[in-house]
Design a protein around this motif. Structure first.
Motif, PDB file in Angstrom:
ATOM      1  N   ASN A  98       0.834  -1.243   0.030  1.00 36.58           N
ATOM      2  CA  ASN A  98       0.103  -0.137   0.013  1.00 36.58           C
ATOM      3  C   ASN A  98       0.849   1.196  -0.075  1.00 36.58           C
ATOM      4  OD1 ASN A  98       0.772   0.631   2.694  1.00 36.58           O
ATOM      5  ND2 ASN A  98      -0.581  -1.041   3.493  1.00 36.58           N
ATOM      6  N   LEU A  99       0.702   2.591   0.021  1.00 39.67           N
ATOM      7  CA  LEU A  99       1.337   3.370   0.034  1.00 39.67           C
ATOM      8  C   LEU A  99       2.304   3.557   1.205  1.00 39.67           C
ATOM      9  CD1 LEU A  99      -0.400   4.382  -2.529  1.00 39.67           C
ATOM     10  CD2 LEU A  99      -0.485   6.743  -1.598  1.00 39.67           C
ATOM     11  N   ASP A 100       1.948   3.222   2.373  1.00 38.90           N
ATOM     12  CA  ASP A 100       2.728   3.336   3.505  1.00 38.90           C
ATOM     13  C   ASP A 100       3.892   2.249   3.300  1.00 38.90           C
ATOM     14  OD1 ASP A 100       1.374   5.366   4.979  1.00 38.90           O
ATOM     15  OD2 ASP A 100       0.038   3.806   5.649  1.00 38.90           O
ATOM     16  N   THR A 101       3.640   1.043   3.082  1.00 37.48           N
ATOM     17  CA  THR A 101       4.503  -0.062   2.772  1.00 37.48           C
ATOM     18  C   THR A 101       5.461   0.328   1.595  1.00 37.48           C
ATOM     19  OG1 THR A 101       3.335  -1.408   1.671  1.00 37.48           O
ATOM     20  CG2 THR A 101       3.246  -1.678   4.085  1.00 37.48           C
ATOM     21  N   LEU A 102       5.023   0.832   0.598  1.00 43.17           N
ATOM     22  CA  LEU A 102       6.015   1.262  -0.529  1.00 43.17           C
ATOM     23  C   LEU A 102       6.670   2.260  -0.029  1.00 43.17           C
ATOM     24  CD1 LEU A 102       6.744   0.877  -3.385  1.00 43.17           C
ATOM     25  CD2 LEU A 102       4.810   2.359  -4.135  1.00 43.17           C
ATOM     26  N   PHE A 103       6.310   3.428   0.748  1.00 44.30           N
ATOM     27  CA  PHE A 103       6.878   4.438   0.987  1.00 44.30           C
ATOM     28  C   PHE A 103       8.121   3.832   2.169  1.00 44.30           C
ATOM     29  CE2 PHE A 103       8.352   8.506   3.231  1.00 44.30           C
ATOM     30  CZ  PHE A 103       8.262   9.189   2.262  1.00 44.30           C
ATOM     31  N   LEU A 112      17.169   4.550  -0.628  1.00 44.44           N
ATOM     32  CA  LEU A 112      17.116   5.949  -0.109  1.00 44.44           C
ATOM     33  C   LEU A 112      18.840   6.244  -0.063  1.00 44.44           C
ATOM     34  CD1 LEU A 112      15.968   8.681   0.694  1.00 44.44           C
ATOM     35  CD2 LEU A 112      15.833   7.935   2.947  1.00 44.44           C
ATOM     36  N   ASN A 113      19.166   7.268  -0.939  1.00 45.00           N
ATOM     37  CA  ASN A 113      20.351   7.535  -0.526  1.00 45.00           C
ATOM     38  C   ASN A 113      20.688   9.152  -0.093  1.00 45.00           C
ATOM     39  OD1 ASN A 113      20.626   8.986  -3.065  1.00 45.00           O
ATOM     40  ND2 ASN A 113      21.468   7.248  -4.175  1.00 45.00           N
ATOM     41  N   SER A 114      21.852   9.436  -0.185  1.00 40.61           N
ATOM     42  CA  SER A 114      22.211  10.723   0.412  1.00 40.61           C
ATOM     43  C   SER A 114      21.984  11.578  -0.762  1.00 40.61           C
ATOM     44  CB  SER A 114      23.794  10.932   0.716  1.00 40.61           C
ATOM     45  OG  SER A 114      24.707  10.626  -0.470  1.00 40.61           O
ATOM     46  N   ILE A 115      21.723  11.504  -1.940  1.00 42.94           N
ATOM     47  CA  ILE A 115      21.363  12.477  -3.049  1.00 42.94           C
ATOM     48  C   ILE A 115      19.904  12.477  -3.385  1.00 42.94           C
ATOM     49  CG2 ILE A 115      23.808  12.963  -3.845  1.00 42.94           C
ATOM     50  CD1 ILE A 115      22.998  11.145  -6.298  1.00 42.94           C
ATOM     51  N   THR A 116      19.056  11.596  -2.685  1.00 48.35           N
ATOM     52  CA  THR A 116      17.702  11.457  -2.802  1.00 48.35           C
ATOM     53  C   THR A 116      16.977  12.999  -2.591  1.00 48.35           C
ATOM     54  OG1 THR A 116      17.664   9.349  -2.692  1.00 48.35           O
ATOM     55  CG2 THR A 116      15.314  10.553  -2.316  1.00 48.35           C
ATOM     56  N   ILE A 117      16.491  13.663  -3.430  1.00 50.15           N
ATOM     57  CA  ILE A 117      15.729  14.882  -3.057  1.00 50.15           C
ATOM     58  C   ILE A 117      14.356  14.916  -2.468  1.00 50.15           C
ATOM     59  CG2 ILE A 117      15.032  17.013  -3.902  1.00 50.15           C
ATOM     60  CD1 ILE A 117      18.399  16.640  -4.461  1.00 50.15           C
ATOM     61  N   TYR A 118      13.721  14.031  -3.055  1.00 45.76           N
ATOM     62  CA  TYR A 118      12.180  13.701  -2.693  1.00 45.76           C
ATOM     63  C   TYR A 118      11.865  12.415  -3.124  1.00 45.76           C
ATOM     64  CZ  TYR A 118      10.604  14.800  -7.238  1.00 45.76           C
ATOM     65  OH  TYR A 118      10.421  14.722  -8.561  1.00 45.76           O
ATOM     66  N   THR A 119      10.601  11.905  -2.254  1.00 48.36           N
ATOM     67  CA  THR A 119      10.297  10.812  -2.496  1.00 48.36           C
ATOM     68  C   THR A 119       8.584  10.881  -2.558  1.00 48.36           C
ATOM     69  OG1 THR A 119      11.659   9.465  -1.345  1.00 48.36           O
ATOM     70  CG2 THR A 119       9.804   8.367  -1.729  1.00 48.36           C
ATOM     71  N   THR A 120       8.013  10.278  -3.597  1.00 46.10           N
ATOM     72  CA  THR A 120       6.683  10.391  -3.888  1.00 46.10           C
ATOM     73  C   THR A 120       5.919   9.392  -4.112  1.00 46.10           C
ATOM     74  OG1 THR A 120       6.771  12.672  -4.866  1.00 46.10           O
ATOM     75  CG2 THR A 120       4.804  11.455  -5.561  1.00 46.10           C
ATOM     76  N   VAL A 121       5.063   8.745  -3.530  1.00 43.30           N
ATOM     77  CA  VAL A 121       3.982   7.867  -3.948  1.00 43.30           C
ATOM     78  C   VAL A 121       2.575   8.224  -4.021  1.00 43.30           C
ATOM     79  CG1 VAL A 121       5.429   6.038  -2.500  1.00 43.30           C
ATOM     80  CG2 VAL A 121       3.816   7.229  -1.328  1.00 43.30           C
ATOM     81  N   MET A 122       1.756   7.517  -5.021  1.00 40.90           N
ATOM     82  CA  MET A 122       0.673   7.924  -5.345  1.00 40.90           C
ATOM     83  C   MET A 122      -0.298   6.746  -6.065  1.00 40.90           C
ATOM     84  SD  MET A 122       1.444  10.350  -8.721  1.00 40.90           S
ATOM     85  CE  MET A 122       2.967  11.161  -8.005  1.00 40.90           C
ATOM     86  N   SER A 123      -1.346   7.082  -5.853  1.00 44.62           N
ATOM     87  CA  SER A 123      -2.354   6.064  -6.704  1.00 44.62           C
ATOM     88  C   SER A 123      -3.155   6.593  -7.863  1.00 44.62           C
ATOM     89  CB  SER A 123      -3.473   5.568  -5.567  1.00 44.62           C
ATOM     90  OG  SER A 123      -4.242   4.720  -6.139  1.00 44.62           O
TER      91      SER A 123
END
Length: 138
Positions: A98-103, A112-123
């Motif tokens: 679900n969105l929470d487990t995917l996040f 997730l690394n040191s140069i990740t700017i943002y993370t988005t999950v959506m449906s």
């Protein structure tokens, strides 16, 4: 991109438009539809699609993992985020996604690394289900 979102009549039309529209730089379009099994990664170069990689749940591919490297190549050892993401998705299982487990999958190092700017999950099926988090530098 905007024209595609405004004008495409359905998932397949959107994928074909994104695969063919002129662009100035290489890009990965990750496209999801509102119906089950509507998901594809379109790898583009300036001339057209380099690859169109759809979901294939019949053969066990209920997800695709796209990082900054073409899926048909081996990512460099110093930046292999694909393998840990695949392991985390398999451990989570399709029935628990679900969105929470995917996040959570996207929030574990090294995915997730040191140069990740943002993370988005959506449906796509439920547009109100949307989460973006700007990441802090680590």
């Amino acid at each position: 991109m905007r024209n595609t979102l405004e004008e495409a009549v359905d998932f397949e039309d959107a994928v074909m438009k994104l695969a063919k529209i002129p662009i100035i730089a290489d890009v990965y379009y990750i496209v999801a539809g509102a119906r089950p099994n509507q998901g594809v990664v379109v790898t583009r170069n300036r001339e057209g699609p380099a690859d169109i990689w759809p979901l294939d749940p019949v053969n066990g591919r209920w997800y695709q993992v796209e990082t900054n490297y073409d899926h048909w190549t081996t990512p460099p050892p110093f930046d292999d985020r694909r393998t840990p993401a695949i392991k985390a998705l398999n451990a989570t299982g399709q029935e628990n996604i679900n969105l929470d487990t995917l996040f959570k999958v996207l929030s574990v190092k090294p995915t997730l690394n040191s140069i990740t700017i943002y993370t988005t999950v959506m449906s796509a099926a439920f547009p109100e289900m949307y989460r973006t988090e700007v990441r802090k530098k680590t």
